[in-house]
Structure formats: C-alpha cells, structure tokens
Design a protein around this motif. Structure first.
Motif, short mmCIF file in Angstrom:
data_model
loop_
_atom_site.label_atom_id
_atom_site.label_comp_id
_atom_site.label_asym_id
_atom_site.label_seq_id
_atom_site.Cartn_x
_atom_site.Cartn_y
_atom_site.Cartn_z
N ASN A 28 0.80 -1.22 0.00
CA ASN A 28 0.00 0.00 0.00
C ASN A 28 0.84 1.28 0.00
O ASN A 28 0.29 2.38 0.03
N PRO A 30 3.18 4.25 -1.49
CA PRO A 30 3.48 4.90 -2.76
C PRO A 30 4.91 4.60 -3.19
O PRO A 30 5.81 4.55 -2.36
N GLU A 32 7.58 4.62 -7.08
CA GLU A 32 7.65 4.96 -8.50
C GLU A 32 7.15 3.84 -9.39
O GLU A 32 6.64 4.07 -10.47
N ASP A 34 5.52 -0.54 -9.31
CA ASP A 34 4.76 -1.46 -8.47
C ASP A 34 5.51 -2.76 -8.15
O ASP A 34 4.93 -3.69 -7.60
N SER A 57 -4.07 0.15 -2.18
CA SER A 57 -2.79 0.25 -2.88
C SER A 57 -2.84 1.35 -3.94
O SER A 57 -3.82 1.47 -4.67
N PRO A 58 -1.79 2.16 -4.03
CA PRO A 58 -1.76 3.21 -5.05
C PRO A 58 -1.44 2.66 -6.45
O PRO A 58 -1.44 3.42 -7.41
N HIS A 59 -1.21 1.36 -6.55
CA HIS A 59 -0.82 0.74 -7.82
C HIS A 59 -2.01 -0.01 -8.42
O HIS A 59 -2.48 -0.99 -7.84
#
Length: 125
Positions: A28, A30, A32, A34, A57-59
C-alpha cells in the motif's frame, strides 16, 4: 522477496501477523513502480490482507491482482464500500446489487412455491 518467504514459513502467529502487516504496508506504499508492492502481494495469503491491498494500494495492477484473489463475500463487500478507486468499487457494488436481487427473487419464488404446495395439500387433505 525475503519478507514474503518469512511470512509464508513463520510458525509463530504473532510474528507471522507482524510480517503480514509489513507486507500489506509495502503493497500500500506509494512508489515509482509497483515491483515491491507486487512482490509483497505475492507473500500474502489471507482474504483480509488481500482486501486491505485492494482497497488502498496506489498501484492499479496490484489493486486489481489483490481483488482477483478475494473469494470471501464479506471482504468483497468491504472492498466495495471502502475502496479508494472507483474502478474497483463500482463493479463490486453492481455485482453485490445483482446478487442481492437474485437472492430476493429466489427467496420469493421459494415462498410462492411453498404457499402453492400448502394450498394443494389443504385441498387434498
């Protein structure tokens, strides 16, 4: 990675839970790319952890992969209610609505059929 291997093989419940929590945090976090998040997801095996990753998750690819691993209805409902990504939440909400509608229809049909059988039984008796 290393944490994933440890989480899969650790026998102590408290240590394993701590490792799982760390893997969820990595999935989860952040970043650059994944890569680390995907590796962390691969180390998870329980439905609640998959749900936590699918929600937060930001991905995109990691969220979608986590969602694909969830089979527990309660976890799916929680993801639908709390997901930060509308692309994850919307299809789940639509599926939940469809399932609820189908369940109501089946219950209604069963009730109707039971009433018809009771009426037939009363006429025969």
């Amino acid at each position: 990675g290393y944490l994933a291997r440890l989480a899969r093989t650790e026998r102590d419940d408290a240590l394993r839970r701590d490792l799982v929590d760390r893997l969820v945090a990595v999935a989860n976090a952040p970043a650059e790319n994944d890569g680390d998040a995907a590796a962390a997801l691969d180390g998870l095996s329980d439905q609640k952890s998959f749900g936590a990753v699918a929600k937060s998750s930001p991905h995109d690819t990691v969220r979608t992969a986590a969602l694909g691993k969830i089979h527990d209805g309660k976890v799916l409902a929680s993801v639908a209610r709390h997901a930060t990504d509308a692309q994850i939440a919307q299809p789940l909400l639509q599926a939940a609505l469809k399932a609820a509608t189908e369940a109501r229809f089946k219950a209604s049909t069963i009730t109707s059929n039971s009433m018809k059988l009771s009426a037939v039984g009363a006429q025969v008796g």
